[in-house]
Write a protein that holds these residues in place. Structure first.
Motif, PDB file in Angstrom:
ATOM      1  N   VAL A   1       0.861  -1.191   0.000  1.00  0.00           N
ATOM      2  CA  VAL A   1       0.000   0.000   0.000  1.00  0.00           C
ATOM      3  C   VAL A   1       0.892   1.234   0.000  1.00  0.00           C
ATOM      4  O   VAL A   1       1.694   1.422   0.925  1.00  0.00           O
ATOM      5  CB  VAL A   1      -0.927   0.045   1.233  1.00  0.00           C
ATOM      6  N   VAL A   2       0.766   2.063  -1.015  1.00  0.00           N
ATOM      7  CA  VAL A   2       1.466   3.350  -1.052  1.00  0.00           C
ATOM      8  C   VAL A   2       0.506   4.443  -0.617  1.00  0.00           C
ATOM      9  O   VAL A   2      -0.672   4.459  -1.017  1.00  0.00           O
ATOM     10  CB  VAL A   2       2.025   3.639  -2.460  1.00  0.00           C
ATOM     11  N   ILE A   3       0.995   5.354   0.209  1.00  0.00           N
ATOM     12  CA  ILE A   3       0.189   6.463   0.722  1.00  0.00           C
ATOM     13  C   ILE A   3       0.730   7.756   0.136  1.00  0.00           C
ATOM     14  O   ILE A   3       1.855   8.168   0.438  1.00  0.00           O
ATOM     15  CB  ILE A   3       0.223   6.488   2.258  1.00  0.00           C
ATOM     16  N   ASP A   4      -0.050   8.357  -0.742  1.00  0.00           N
ATOM     17  CA  ASP A   4       0.258   9.592  -1.464  1.00  0.00           C
ATOM     18  C   ASP A   4       1.391   9.378  -2.467  1.00  0.00           C
ATOM     19  O   ASP A   4       2.333   8.617  -2.215  1.00  0.00           O
ATOM     20  CB  ASP A   4       0.550  10.742  -0.520  1.00  0.00           C
ATOM     21  N   THR A   5       1.287  10.077  -3.611  1.00  0.00           N
ATOM     22  CA  THR A   5       2.097   9.692  -4.767  1.00  0.00           C
ATOM     23  C   THR A   5       2.959  10.809  -5.347  1.00  0.00           C
ATOM     24  O   THR A   5       3.371  10.729  -6.493  1.00  0.00           O
ATOM     25  CB  THR A   5       1.178   9.135  -5.876  1.00  0.00           C
ATOM     26  N   GLN A   6       3.231  11.844  -4.561  1.00  0.00           N
ATOM     27  CA  GLN A   6       4.181  12.893  -4.938  1.00  0.00           C
ATOM     28  C   GLN A   6       3.587  13.952  -5.880  1.00  0.00           C
ATOM     29  O   GLN A   6       2.474  13.847  -6.345  1.00  0.00           O
ATOM     30  CB  GLN A   6       5.456  12.301  -5.522  1.00  0.00           C
ATOM     31  N   SER A   7       4.419  14.987  -6.133  1.00  0.00           N
ATOM     32  CA  SER A   7       3.970  16.202  -6.814  1.00  0.00           C
ATOM     33  C   SER A   7       4.180  16.198  -8.318  1.00  0.00           C
ATOM     34  O   SER A   7       3.595  17.017  -9.013  1.00  0.00           O
ATOM     35  CB  SER A   7       4.708  17.427  -6.247  1.00  0.00           C
ATOM     36  N   ASP A   8       5.071  15.361  -8.809  1.00  0.00           N
ATOM     37  CA  ASP A   8       5.272  15.288 -10.257  1.00  0.00           C
ATOM     38  C   ASP A   8       5.777  13.885 -10.588  1.00  0.00           C
ATOM     39  O   ASP A   8       6.049  13.065  -9.698  1.00  0.00           O
ATOM     40  CB  ASP A   8       6.220  16.383 -10.762  1.00  0.00           C
ATOM     41  N   LEU A   9       5.890  13.609 -11.874  1.00  0.00           N
ATOM     42  CA  LEU A   9       6.252  12.257 -12.294  1.00  0.00           C
ATOM     43  C   LEU A   9       7.697  11.894 -11.951  1.00  0.00           C
ATOM     44  O   LEU A   9       7.954  10.768 -11.511  1.00  0.00           O
ATOM     45  CB  LEU A   9       5.974  12.089 -13.786  1.00  0.00           C
ATOM     46  N   PRO A  10       8.681  12.806 -12.110  1.00  0.00           N
ATOM     47  CA  PRO A  10      10.045  12.439 -11.698  1.00  0.00           C
ATOM     48  C   PRO A  10      10.147  12.068 -10.223  1.00  0.00           C
ATOM     49  O   PRO A  10      10.812  11.089  -9.870  1.00  0.00           O
ATOM     50  CB  PRO A  10      10.860  13.694 -12.036  1.00  0.00           C
ATOM     51  N   HIS A  11       9.498  12.838  -9.348  1.00  0.00           N
ATOM     52  CA  HIS A  11       9.544  12.506  -7.924  1.00  0.00           C
ATOM     53  C   HIS A  11       8.791  11.200  -7.639  1.00  0.00           C
ATOM     54  O   HIS A  11       9.214  10.401  -6.792  1.00  0.00           O
ATOM     55  CB  HIS A  11       8.954  13.642  -7.086  1.00  0.00           C
TER      56      HIS A  11
ATOM     57  N   ASP B   1      -5.148  17.446  -2.663  1.00  0.00           N
ATOM     58  CA  ASP B   1      -4.168  18.393  -3.181  1.00  0.00           C
ATOM     59  C   ASP B   1      -3.199  17.748  -4.162  1.00  0.00           C
ATOM     60  O   ASP B   1      -2.792  16.588  -4.004  1.00  0.00           O
ATOM     61  CB  ASP B   1      -3.387  19.037  -2.032  1.00  0.00           C
ATOM     62  N   ALA B   2      -2.769  18.550  -5.132  1.00  0.00           N
ATOM     63  CA  ALA B   2      -1.946  18.065  -6.233  1.00  0.00           C
ATOM     64  C   ALA B   2      -0.679  17.366  -5.769  1.00  0.00           C
ATOM     65  O   ALA B   2      -0.276  16.337  -6.327  1.00  0.00           O
ATOM     66  CB  ALA B   2      -1.594  19.237  -7.151  1.00  0.00           C
ATOM     67  N   ASP B   3      -0.036  17.914  -4.751  1.00  0.00           N
ATOM     68  CA  ASP B   3       1.262  17.370  -4.333  1.00  0.00           C
ATOM     69  C   ASP B   3       1.153  16.002  -3.672  1.00  0.00           C
ATOM     70  O   ASP B   3       2.170  15.388  -3.339  1.00  0.00           O
ATOM     71  CB  ASP B   3       2.010  18.354  -3.425  1.00  0.00           C
ATOM     72  N   HIS B   4      -0.068  15.503  -3.515  1.00  0.00           N
ATOM     73  CA  HIS B   4      -0.265  14.175  -2.935  1.00  0.00           C
ATOM     74  C   HIS B   4      -0.893  13.190  -3.922  1.00  0.00           C
ATOM     75  O   HIS B   4      -1.024  12.011  -3.597  1.00  0.00           O
ATOM     76  CB  HIS B   4      -1.136  14.274  -1.683  1.00  0.00           C
TER      77      HIS B   4
ATOM     78  N   VAL C   1      -9.112  21.396  -7.622  1.00  0.00           N
ATOM     79  CA  VAL C   1      -7.892  21.934  -6.996  1.00  0.00           C
ATOM     80  C   VAL C   1      -6.613  21.279  -7.496  1.00  0.00           C
ATOM     81  O   VAL C   1      -5.520  21.758  -7.193  1.00  0.00           O
ATOM     82  CB  VAL C   1      -7.963  21.819  -5.455  1.00  0.00           C
ATOM     83  N   ALA C   2      -6.721  20.182  -8.259  1.00  0.00           N
ATOM     84  CA  ALA C   2      -5.516  19.482  -8.716  1.00  0.00           C
ATOM     85  C   ALA C   2      -5.468  19.338 -10.234  1.00  0.00           C
ATOM     86  O   ALA C   2      -4.786  18.447 -10.749  1.00  0.00           O
ATOM     87  CB  ALA C   2      -5.431  18.106  -8.053  1.00  0.00           C
ATOM     88  N   ASP C   3      -6.155  20.216 -10.943  1.00  0.00           N
ATOM     89  CA  ASP C   3      -6.071  20.206 -12.405  1.00  0.00           C
ATOM     90  C   ASP C   3      -4.655  20.639 -12.795  1.00  0.00           C
ATOM     91  O   ASP C   3      -4.250  21.763 -12.497  1.00  0.00           O
ATOM     92  CB  ASP C   3      -7.104  21.163 -12.995  1.00  0.00           C
ATOM     93  N   PRO C   4      -3.871  19.791 -13.453  1.00  0.00           N
ATOM     94  CA  PRO C   4      -2.474  20.152 -13.725  1.00  0.00           C
ATOM     95  C   PRO C   4      -2.299  21.265 -14.755  1.00  0.00           C
ATOM     96  O   PRO C   4      -1.239  21.883 -14.804  1.00  0.00           O
ATOM     97  CB  PRO C   4      -1.866  18.839 -14.237  1.00  0.00           C
ATOM     98  N   LYS C   5      -3.329  21.559 -15.525  1.00  0.00           N
ATOM     99  CA  LYS C   5      -3.169  22.529 -16.621  1.00  0.00           C
ATOM    100  C   LYS C   5      -2.765  23.907 -16.107  1.00  0.00           C
ATOM    101  O   LYS C   5      -1.900  24.572 -16.690  1.00  0.00           O
ATOM    102  CB  LYS C   5      -4.465  22.631 -17.427  1.00  0.00           C
ATOM    103  N   GLU C   6      -3.390  24.349 -15.010  1.00  0.00           N
ATOM    104  CA  GLU C   6      -3.075  25.682 -14.497  1.00  0.00           C
ATOM    105  C   GLU C   6      -1.636  25.759 -13.987  1.00  0.00           C
ATOM    106  O   GLU C   6      -0.930  26.745 -14.224  1.00  0.00           O
ATOM    107  CB  GLU C   6      -4.059  26.064 -13.391  1.00  0.00           C
TER     108      GLU C   6
END
Length: 325
Positions: A34-44, A69-72, A97-102
């Motif tokens: 089980v992973v909890i939260d998946t980071q803010s961008d694909l490299p991370h 939130d996006a960073d999670h 709140v987590a639409d990546p386009k903006e």
């Protein structure tokens, strides 16, 4: 990034700079993983997967998003086929709140000299935040992948005989706030209801709700807590953050009663013992949040993000400290 073992079967990946978007992730290496939260961008997110693969060689069968939130959540797309679990409010909230386009548009604009100069004249806070994010993050290629297993108040997993409790505690920091409790190992993954050694930011909720959540974590009596941001801690981290919020609310009330605006109050209120936390000028958000309660405004009143980041910028300048988010 660094990985730390929290208990026999719980691990954390921590982002050491501890600034905006520097969110932590967790792993429970039982029951398929089980992973909890998946980071803010694909490299991370890919780096997190690589770190966790040292103790869990397969891709996990489940992902939990502690809130919207996006960073999670922006690494969700890398967990193809995994069950993604979150509070019932999270999928719809993520769309808002987590639409990546903006964020992609903002970083591209800040990275372009002419656009950056024009934007700085209007919103210096957005430019400062964007330049900070460009040091570490690349939002290109992110696609929003929503949770599909949703719950209301509680959700329980049985991982090879180890119970894992998902407890809805929001809205505190955001609408979908969920903490993950592993009683057998005395571990809590707190998400963003707990910031450690950095100034908290709350977007939706109330002080009272946040206090109730922090009190609940204390009652659970964990030995180890993985905050949404910052280093690992025990109960002392929860008590310290509650003391900060109580201090800010009390100081804000004095300023409110004296007719000061929330921005002027944030410039006046001393950081006190919390001045060495990262991004202390985020104080503005906590003052404004208190002011909204004093004005009897709804806890889900929207924020003007650009104006908020500009206000944080102004507080930092007024106090003569580095502008940091």
């Amino acid at each position: 990034m660094e990985m730390k073992q929290v208990s026999d079967n719980c691990f954390a990946v921590l982002i050491e700079k501890n600034r905006v978007c520097d969110a932590n992730s967790g792993l429970i290496n039982l029951g398929g993983g089980v992973v909890i939260d998946t980071q803010s961008d694909l490299p991370h997110a890919r780096q997190m997967i690589e770190m966790f693969s040292k103790v869990w060689p397969a891709m996990p069968q489940r992902v939990i998003n502690t809130h919207e939130d996006a960073d999670h959540v922006w690494g969700n797309q890398l967990f193809e086929g995994a069950e993604i679990i979150a509070h019932r409010s999270v999928p719809e909230r993520m769309k808002h709140v987590a639409d990546p386009k903006e964020s992609q548009k903002m970083l591209h604009g800040v990275g372009h000299l002419l656009t950056r100069l024009l934007l700085k004249a209007l919103h210096p806070g957005i430019v400062a935040a964007g330049q900070q994010l460009l040091e570490d993050y690349d939002f290109d290629g992110i696609e929003l992948v929503l949770p599909t297993t949703l719950f209301d108040a509680r959700y329980e997993l049985d991982l090879d005989g180890t119970e894992v409790h998902l407890i809805y505690v929001g809205p505190c920091h955001q609408v979908g706030d969920t903490i993950i409790h592993v009683p057998k190992e005395r571990v809590v993954f707190a998400g963003d209801v707990l910031f450690r050694q950095c100034t908290p930011m709350g977007w939706t909720g109330s002080y009272e709700k946040w206090f109730q959540c922090l009190d609940l974590i204390i009652q659970l009596d964990p030995e180890a807590i993985v905050p949404g941001h910052g280093p690992l801690c025990g109960i002392e981290g929860v008590m310290e953050m509650k003391a900060y919020l109580e201090y800010v609310r009390d100081e804000s009330k004095k300023c409110f009663d004296n007719g000061l605006s929330s921005l002027d109050a944030a410039k006046r209120i001393e950081f006190g013992p919390y001045g060495d936390w990262r991004a202390p000028a985020r104080l503005y958000m906590n003052v404004e949040r208190a002011y909204r309660e004093f004005r009897n405004e709804p806890p889900d009143a929207s924020w003007d993000t650009a104006a908020t980041f500009d206000a944080i910028y102004q507080v930092a300048k007024a106090k003569g400290i580095e502008v940091e988010y």
